[in-house]
Design a protein around this motif. Structure first.
Motif, PDB file in Angstrom:
ATOM      1  N   ALA A  75       8.517   1.612  -3.491  1.00 38.54           N
ATOM      2  CA  ALA A  75       7.227   2.282  -3.606  1.00 38.54           C
ATOM      3  C   ALA A  75       6.253   1.676  -2.607  1.00 38.54           C
ATOM      4  N   PRO A  76       5.409   2.520  -2.011  1.00 35.52           N
ATOM      5  CA  PRO A  76       4.462   1.987  -1.015  1.00 35.52           C
ATOM      6  C   PRO A  76       3.422   1.077  -1.680  1.00 35.52           C
ATOM      7  N   ARG A  77       2.998   0.101  -0.910  1.00 32.27           N
ATOM      8  CA  ARG A  77       1.967  -0.816  -1.391  1.00 32.27           C
ATOM      9  C   ARG A  77       0.631  -0.095  -1.442  1.00 32.27           C
ATOM     10  N   HIS A  78      -0.211  -0.558  -2.357  1.00 32.94           N
ATOM     11  CA  HIS A  78      -1.547   0.012  -2.474  1.00 32.94           C
ATOM     12  C   HIS A  78      -2.356  -0.408  -1.253  1.00 32.94           C
ATOM     13  N   LEU A  79      -2.940   0.560  -0.624  1.00 33.70           N
ATOM     14  CA  LEU A  79      -3.726   0.255   0.569  1.00 33.70           C
ATOM     15  C   LEU A  79      -5.032  -0.419   0.173  1.00 33.70           C
TER      16      LEU A  79
END
Length: 183
Positions: free
Chosen positions: A33-37
Protein backbone atom coordinates in the motif's frame (compact mmCIF):
# COMPACT_ATOMS: atom_id res chain seq x y z
CA UNK A 1 -9.14 -47.96 12.29
CA UNK A 2 -7.79 -44.62 13.50
CA UNK A 3 -4.37 -45.30 12.00
CA UNK A 4 -5.94 -45.93 8.63
CA UNK A 5 -7.92 -42.68 8.83
CA UNK A 6 -4.74 -40.75 9.64
CA UNK A 7 -2.97 -42.32 6.66
CA UNK A 8 -5.79 -41.35 4.29
CA UNK A 9 -5.85 -37.80 5.64
CA UNK A 10 -2.06 -37.51 5.23
CA UNK A 11 -2.36 -38.77 1.62
CA UNK A 12 -4.86 -36.06 0.68
CA UNK A 13 -2.90 -33.38 2.57
CA UNK A 14 0.44 -34.24 0.96
CA UNK A 15 -0.97 -34.94 -2.55
CA UNK A 16 0.89 -32.90 -5.16
CA UNK A 17 2.48 -30.80 -2.39
CA UNK A 18 5.61 -29.80 -4.30
CA UNK A 19 3.67 -28.49 -7.30
CA UNK A 20 1.35 -26.47 -5.07
CA UNK A 21 4.33 -24.92 -3.27
CA UNK A 22 6.06 -23.89 -6.53
CA UNK A 23 2.81 -22.41 -7.81
CA UNK A 24 2.44 -20.26 -4.65
CA UNK A 25 6.06 -19.10 -4.78
CA UNK A 26 5.77 -18.21 -8.47
CA UNK A 27 2.72 -15.95 -7.97
CA UNK A 28 3.24 -12.23 -8.20
CA UNK A 29 3.46 -10.64 -4.80
CA UNK A 30 0.76 -8.15 -3.87
CA UNK A 31 1.79 -4.54 -4.09
CA UNK A 32 2.49 -2.69 -0.89
CA UNK A 33 0.00 0.00 0.00
CA UNK A 34 1.28 3.49 -0.79
CA UNK A 35 2.59 5.58 2.06
CA UNK A 36 0.55 8.51 3.26
CA UNK A 37 1.84 11.64 1.64
CA UNK A 38 3.07 14.20 4.13
CA UNK A 39 4.02 17.65 3.15
CA UNK A 40 5.82 19.89 5.60
CA UNK A 41 5.86 23.50 4.66
CA UNK A 42 9.26 25.10 4.67
CA UNK A 43 7.87 27.79 6.99
CA UNK A 44 6.67 25.17 9.41
CA UNK A 45 9.97 23.29 9.37
CA UNK A 46 11.89 26.47 10.23
CA UNK A 47 9.59 27.09 13.18
CA UNK A 48 10.26 23.59 14.45
CA UNK A 49 14.01 24.03 14.22
CA UNK A 50 13.79 27.43 15.96
CA UNK A 51 11.81 25.88 18.81
CA UNK A 52 14.34 23.05 19.12
CA UNK A 53 17.19 25.55 19.18
CA UNK A 54 15.43 27.66 21.84
CA UNK A 55 14.86 24.61 24.00
CA UNK A 56 18.46 23.46 23.87
CA UNK A 57 20.05 26.92 24.06
CA UNK A 58 21.55 27.93 27.41
CA UNK A 59 19.58 30.72 29.08
CA UNK A 60 21.91 32.52 31.50
CA UNK A 61 19.33 34.74 33.27
CA UNK A 62 17.16 31.73 34.11
CA UNK A 63 20.22 29.75 35.19
CA UNK A 64 21.23 32.60 37.55
CA UNK A 65 17.74 32.63 39.09
CA UNK A 66 17.87 28.89 39.54
CA UNK A 67 21.23 29.11 41.31
CA UNK A 68 19.84 31.70 43.73
CA UNK A 69 17.15 29.29 44.94
CA UNK A 70 18.13 27.46 48.12
CA UNK A 71 16.05 24.62 49.52
CA UNK A 72 16.56 23.41 53.07
CA UNK A 73 14.83 20.21 54.11
CA UNK A 74 14.27 18.96 57.64
CA UNK A 75 12.50 15.87 58.88
CA UNK A 76 9.22 16.70 60.59
CA UNK A 77 9.22 16.31 64.34
CA UNK A 78 7.49 13.38 65.95
CA UNK A 79 5.02 15.68 67.73
CA UNK A 80 3.96 17.20 64.42
CA UNK A 81 3.42 13.76 62.91
CA UNK A 82 1.43 12.62 65.95
CA UNK A 83 -0.85 15.65 65.58
CA UNK A 84 -1.23 14.98 61.89
CA UNK A 85 -1.55 11.18 62.05
CA UNK A 86 -1.95 9.81 65.60
CA UNK A 87 -1.69 6.12 64.67
CA UNK A 88 1.60 6.56 62.80
CA UNK A 89 3.80 6.21 65.89
CA UNK A 90 1.40 4.11 67.95
CA UNK A 91 3.58 1.01 67.71
CA UNK A 92 6.86 2.68 68.68
CA UNK A 93 5.78 2.92 72.31
CA UNK A 94 6.22 -0.46 73.95
CA UNK A 95 5.37 -1.91 77.33
CA UNK A 96 6.85 -4.89 79.20
CA UNK A 97 4.90 -8.13 79.28
CA UNK A 98 2.58 -8.68 82.25
CA UNK A 99 2.42 -12.45 81.82
CA UNK A 100 4.37 -14.97 79.79
CA UNK A 101 4.23 -18.71 79.36
CA UNK A 102 7.06 -20.65 81.03
CA UNK A 103 9.70 -22.20 78.82
CA UNK A 104 9.91 -21.87 75.07
CA UNK A 105 6.36 -22.55 73.82
CA UNK A 106 6.05 -23.76 70.24
CA UNK A 107 9.61 -22.75 69.40
CA UNK A 108 8.69 -19.05 69.44
CA UNK A 109 11.38 -16.67 70.63
CA UNK A 110 10.47 -15.40 74.06
CA UNK A 111 9.12 -11.86 73.96
CA UNK A 112 10.08 -9.27 76.52
CA UNK A 113 7.81 -6.40 75.46
CA UNK A 114 4.89 -5.66 73.14
CA UNK A 115 3.58 -2.47 71.48
CA UNK A 116 1.07 -0.46 73.48
CA UNK A 117 -2.44 -1.33 72.41
CA UNK A 118 -1.46 -4.93 71.62
CA UNK A 119 -1.47 -8.19 73.58
CA UNK A 120 0.57 -11.34 73.38
CA UNK A 121 -1.37 -14.62 73.17
CA UNK A 122 -0.49 -15.52 76.75
CA UNK A 123 -1.62 -12.09 78.02
CA UNK A 124 -4.87 -12.29 76.07
CA UNK A 125 -5.67 -15.70 77.55
CA UNK A 126 -4.76 -14.50 81.05
CA UNK A 127 -6.93 -11.36 80.70
CA UNK A 128 -9.89 -13.37 79.39
CA UNK A 129 -9.53 -15.95 82.15
CA UNK A 130 -9.25 -13.28 84.87
CA UNK A 131 -12.38 -11.52 83.58
CA UNK A 132 -14.27 -14.81 83.36
CA UNK A 133 -13.33 -15.93 86.88
CA UNK A 134 -13.78 -12.54 88.62
CA UNK A 135 -15.80 -10.12 86.45
CA UNK A 136 -16.39 -7.74 89.40
CA UNK A 137 -12.63 -7.38 90.01
CA UNK A 138 -11.43 -7.52 86.42
CA UNK A 139 -13.80 -5.00 84.86
CA UNK A 140 -13.55 -3.60 81.37
CA UNK A 141 -11.72 -0.49 82.61
CA UNK A 142 -9.24 -2.44 84.73
CA UNK A 143 -8.31 -4.81 81.90
CA UNK A 144 -7.87 -1.85 79.52
CA UNK A 145 -5.69 0.01 82.02
CA UNK A 146 -3.63 -3.05 83.00
CA UNK A 147 -2.69 -3.94 79.40
CA UNK A 148 -2.68 -0.38 77.87
CA UNK A 149 -5.58 -1.09 75.51
CA UNK A 150 -8.33 1.09 74.06
CA UNK A 151 -11.72 0.69 75.72
CA UNK A 152 -13.34 -0.15 72.37
CA UNK A 153 -10.82 -2.94 71.70
CA UNK A 154 -11.09 -4.26 75.26
CA UNK A 155 -14.88 -4.34 75.07
CA UNK A 156 -14.73 -6.26 71.78
CA UNK A 157 -12.16 -8.67 73.25
CA UNK A 158 -14.21 -9.45 76.35
CA UNK A 159 -17.50 -9.73 74.45
CA UNK A 160 -16.48 -11.81 71.46
CA UNK A 161 -13.69 -14.06 72.73
CA UNK A 162 -14.31 -16.80 75.26
CA UNK A 163 -11.41 -18.74 76.78
CA UNK A 164 -11.41 -22.51 76.48
CA UNK A 165 -13.45 -24.31 79.06
CA UNK A 166 -12.21 -27.75 80.00
CA UNK A 167 -14.78 -30.11 81.44
CA UNK A 168 -13.62 -33.40 82.87
CA UNK A 169 -16.31 -36.03 82.74
CA UNK A 170 -15.75 -38.73 85.38
CA UNK A 171 -15.71 -42.31 84.15
CA UNK A 172 -18.82 -44.39 84.64
CA UNK A 173 -18.84 -46.72 87.57
CA UNK A 174 -19.66 -50.40 87.30
CA UNK A 175 -23.14 -49.88 88.70
CA UNK A 176 -23.96 -47.38 85.97
CA UNK A 177 -22.65 -49.49 83.12
CA UNK A 178 -24.73 -52.32 81.78
CA UNK A 179 -22.98 -55.59 81.38
CA UNK A 180 -24.06 -58.84 79.86
CA UNK A 181 -24.31 -61.41 82.59
CA UNK A 182 -23.34 -65.00 82.01
CA UNK A 183 -26.19 -67.42 82.69
Amino acid sequence: VSKMGARVARLFRDFNLENRVHREIGKAKPEVAPRHLTHIDSVQSTEVTEINDAIHKRNDPLLGLLKSVYVESKDPTEDYLLDWHPTLFQYKQRRPLKFNLPGDPYGIVELTDVPKGKLSIAEALKALNNHKNAPQTWTLDKVAQEYSLDLKDTKALLEHFIPFEVKIIPPKTKEDSKQIKDT
